[in-house]
Design a protein around this motif. Structure first.
Motif, PDB file in Angstrom:
ATOM      1  N   SER A 168     -74.487  98.630  49.494  1.00  0.00           N
ATOM      2  CA  SER A 168     -75.535  99.613  49.764  1.00  0.00           C
ATOM      3  C   SER A 168     -76.658  98.998  50.596  1.00  0.00           C
ATOM      4  CB  SER A 168     -76.084 100.155  48.444  1.00  0.00           C
ATOM      5  OG  SER A 168     -77.149 101.058  48.668  1.00  0.00           O
ATOM      6  N   PHE A 169     -77.040  97.781  50.240  1.00  0.00           N
ATOM      7  CA  PHE A 169     -78.085  97.071  50.982  1.00  0.00           C
ATOM      8  C   PHE A 169     -77.656  96.861  52.435  1.00  0.00           C
ATOM      9  CE2 PHE A 169     -79.694  92.970  52.533  1.00  0.00           C
ATOM     10  CZ  PHE A 169     -81.061  93.146  52.414  1.00  0.00           C
ATOM     11  N   MET A 170     -76.439  96.403  52.636  1.00  0.00           N
ATOM     12  CA  MET A 170     -75.965  96.134  53.982  1.00  0.00           C
ATOM     13  C   MET A 170     -75.787  97.418  54.788  1.00  0.00           C
ATOM     14  SD  MET A 170     -75.929  92.921  54.464  1.00  0.00           S
ATOM     15  CE  MET A 170     -74.918  92.688  55.922  1.00  0.00           C
ATOM     16  N   VAL A 174     -77.504  97.912  58.463  1.00  0.00           N
ATOM     17  CA  VAL A 174     -76.772  98.337  59.657  1.00  0.00           C
ATOM     18  C   VAL A 174     -77.335  99.650  60.195  1.00  0.00           C
ATOM     19  CG1 VAL A 174     -74.528  99.139  60.507  1.00  0.00           C
ATOM     20  CG2 VAL A 174     -74.669  97.122  59.025  1.00  0.00           C
ATOM     21  N   SER A 175     -77.728 100.548  59.300  1.00  0.00           N
ATOM     22  CA  SER A 175     -78.309 101.819  59.727  1.00  0.00           C
ATOM     23  C   SER A 175     -79.629 101.608  60.462  1.00  0.00           C
ATOM     24  CB  SER A 175     -78.511 102.723  58.511  1.00  0.00           C
ATOM     25  OG  SER A 175     -79.171 103.918  58.877  1.00  0.00           O
ATOM     26  N   GLN A 176     -80.429 100.683  59.946  1.00  0.00           N
ATOM     27  CA  GLN A 176     -81.744 100.440  60.536  1.00  0.00           C
ATOM     28  C   GLN A 176     -81.678  99.553  61.771  1.00  0.00           C
ATOM     29  OE1 GLN A 176     -84.617  99.158  57.643  1.00  0.00           O
ATOM     30  NE2 GLN A 176     -86.316  99.161  59.101  1.00  0.00           N
ATOM     31  N   TYR A 177     -80.721  98.601  61.764  1.00  0.00           N
ATOM     32  CA  TYR A 177     -80.606  97.638  62.876  1.00  0.00           C
ATOM     33  C   TYR A 177     -79.161  97.605  63.374  1.00  0.00           C
ATOM     34  CZ  TYR A 177     -84.844  96.033  60.456  1.00  0.00           C
ATOM     35  OH  TYR A 177     -86.060  95.963  59.829  1.00  0.00           O
ATOM     36  N   SER A 195     -69.761  85.909  49.916  1.00  0.00           N
ATOM     37  CA  SER A 195     -68.510  86.679  49.847  1.00  0.00           C
ATOM     38  C   SER A 195     -68.778  88.170  49.708  1.00  0.00           C
ATOM     39  CB  SER A 195     -67.637  86.182  48.692  1.00  0.00           C
ATOM     40  OG  SER A 195     -68.276  86.388  47.443  1.00  0.00           O
ATOM     41  N   PHE A 196     -69.867  88.524  49.022  1.00  0.00           N
ATOM     42  CA  PHE A 196     -70.218  89.943  48.869  1.00  0.00           C
ATOM     43  C   PHE A 196     -70.701  90.521  50.197  1.00  0.00           C
ATOM     44  CE2 PHE A 196     -70.788  88.056  44.644  1.00  0.00           C
ATOM     45  CZ  PHE A 196     -70.080  88.946  43.849  1.00  0.00           C
ATOM     46  N   PHE A 197     -71.524  89.755  50.919  1.00  0.00           N
ATOM     47  CA  PHE A 197     -71.982  90.197  52.241  1.00  0.00           C
ATOM     48  C   PHE A 197     -70.796  90.355  53.193  1.00  0.00           C
ATOM     49  CE2 PHE A 197     -76.135  87.965  51.138  1.00  0.00           C
ATOM     50  CZ  PHE A 197     -76.854  89.133  50.991  1.00  0.00           C
ATOM     51  N   CYS A 204     -70.078  90.756  60.574  1.00  0.00           N
ATOM     52  CA  CYS A 204     -71.414  90.162  60.742  1.00  0.00           C
ATOM     53  C   CYS A 204     -71.356  88.658  60.462  1.00  0.00           C
ATOM     54  CB  CYS A 204     -72.397  90.832  59.791  1.00  0.00           C
ATOM     55  SG  CYS A 204     -74.109  90.349  60.061  1.00  0.00           S
ATOM     56  N   ARG A 205     -71.937  87.860  61.354  1.00  0.00           N
ATOM     57  CA  ARG A 205     -71.988  86.414  61.153  1.00  0.00           C
ATOM     58  C   ARG A 205     -73.155  86.074  60.226  1.00  0.00           C
ATOM     59  NH1 ARG A 205     -71.095  87.305  66.563  1.00  0.00           N
ATOM     60  NH2 ARG A 205     -69.163  86.482  67.441  1.00  0.00           N
ATOM     61  N   LEU A 206     -72.934  85.113  59.342  1.00  0.00           N
ATOM     62  CA  LEU A 206     -73.937  84.699  58.365  1.00  0.00           C
ATOM     63  C   LEU A 206     -74.188  83.204  58.520  1.00  0.00           C
ATOM     64  CD1 LEU A 206     -72.410  86.587  55.315  1.00  0.00           C
ATOM     65  CD2 LEU A 206     -74.361  87.342  56.675  1.00  0.00           C
ATOM     66  N   LEU A 207     -75.454  82.817  58.648  1.00  0.00           N
ATOM     67  CA  LEU A 207     -75.792  81.411  58.850  1.00  0.00           C
ATOM     68  C   LEU A 207     -76.568  80.868  57.656  1.00  0.00           C
ATOM     69  CD1 LEU A 207     -76.876  81.350  62.612  1.00  0.00           C
ATOM     70  CD2 LEU A 207     -74.625  80.930  61.621  1.00  0.00           C
ATOM     71  N   ASP A 208     -76.103  79.720  57.154  1.00  0.00           N
ATOM     72  CA  ASP A 208     -76.726  79.027  56.027  1.00  0.00           C
ATOM     73  C   ASP A 208     -77.226  77.670  56.533  1.00  0.00           C
ATOM     74  OD1 ASP A 208     -77.397  77.675  53.728  1.00  0.00           O
ATOM     75  OD2 ASP A 208     -75.385  77.705  52.858  1.00  0.00           O
ATOM     76  N   PRO A 209     -78.534  77.375  56.404  1.00  0.00           N
ATOM     77  CA  PRO A 209     -79.076  76.128  56.967  1.00  0.00           C
ATOM     78  C   PRO A 209     -78.892  74.884  56.110  1.00  0.00           C
ATOM     79  CG  PRO A 209     -80.839  77.392  55.958  1.00  0.00           C
ATOM     80  CD  PRO A 209     -79.581  78.234  55.844  1.00  0.00           C
TER      81      PRO A 209
END
Length: 261
Positions: A168-170, A174-177, A195-197, A204-209
């Protein structure tokens, strides 16, 4: 412990960085401090956050660390420069990998997901200005509700409800951006939800620093490779839930319940 590296956050989020340090520097002693009594950092204003950080650093200095990692984006952006003026211990922070995100993105539009105080911080906006040629291509996304799913253990103990909340959050993101194709996980809690994202938005690419943080620590100090866990608790975020989360991940470390004066 011999000149440990101290790593802390307001909960379980920072353990991913502890694990990365242990993997890269197996003989490095580590103090892992989960300050659940101060969760969430993201709801605190600058002055309150600064006071919490100063109190925490004084506490951790008692372990004679060779370095301290503030494993949270909000205080790293908002108060780290002030903190460095009041301690001789090298301090390291966590920052949104904006340049990497922009280089990775096909659309040129990226988002920073973080807690409320980080997203609303004028210092984050200054940080973006310094690191993005076109700051308008970097959107700020309040993911405090996602952080809560981690710290209360829902992502472990109720994965079905967690997936529903994340999806729901994602959908809202996506709707907003609609042009964003890369997001930074700019809270150390958020990588636990990767894994949930990915299930919610597989394109969508996800970056972890985390990896870049550890590389900045250098060669560390030779010890025995032990990890000492410290934890505070509150009525809402108790130690028993924290122990259950560690057990669920198969994390077996000594854990001491402490209070920070």
């Amino acid at each position: 412990m011999h000149q440990p590296i101290a790593v802390f956050d307001a909960g379980i989020g920072s353990y991913a960085i502890v694990a990365e340090i242990h993997k890269r520097l197996p003989q490095q002693d580590i103090v892992y401090f989960a300050d659940r009594a101060s969760f969430p950092y993201g709801s605190k204003g600058r002055e309150e956050l600064l006071a919490v950080m100063q109190r925490t650093l004084r506490f951790l200095e008692g372990y004679h660390p060779s370095a301290i990692v503030i494993a949270s984006n909000a205080p790293s952006i908002m108060v780290l420069d002030d903190l460095r003026q009041n301690t001789l211990v090298p301090l390291f922070g966590v920052y949104p990998p904006i340049e990497e995100a922009l280089a990775t993105s096909n659309s040129g539009k990226v988002g920073i997901m973080g807690v409320q105080s980080l997203i609303e911080s004028s210092l984050l906006k200054q940080f973006i200005t310094h690191h993005a040629p076109q700051p308008g291509n970097v959107s700020l996304i309040n993911a405090s509700s996602m952080v809560e799913l981690v710290e209360n253990g829902a992502f472990l103990f109720d994965p079905e409800a967690t997936q529903k909340a994340v999806s729901s959050f994602m959908d809202d993101v996506v709707s907003q951006y609609p042009d964003i194709d890369t997001l930074t996980l700019s809270s150390t809690h958020l990588p636990w939800l990767r894994s949930f994202f990915e299930a919610a938005q597989p394109g969508c690419r996800l970056l972890d620093p985390a990896e870049s943080i550890v590389s900045n620590l250098g060669d560390g100090t030779q010890g025995t490779g032990q990890i000492q866990g410290l934890v505070t608790e509150s009525e809402v975020y108790n130690v028993e839930t924290f122990r259950r989360m560690l057990q669920q991940f198969g994390i077996d470390i000594p854990l001491e319940v402490v209070s920070v004066p």
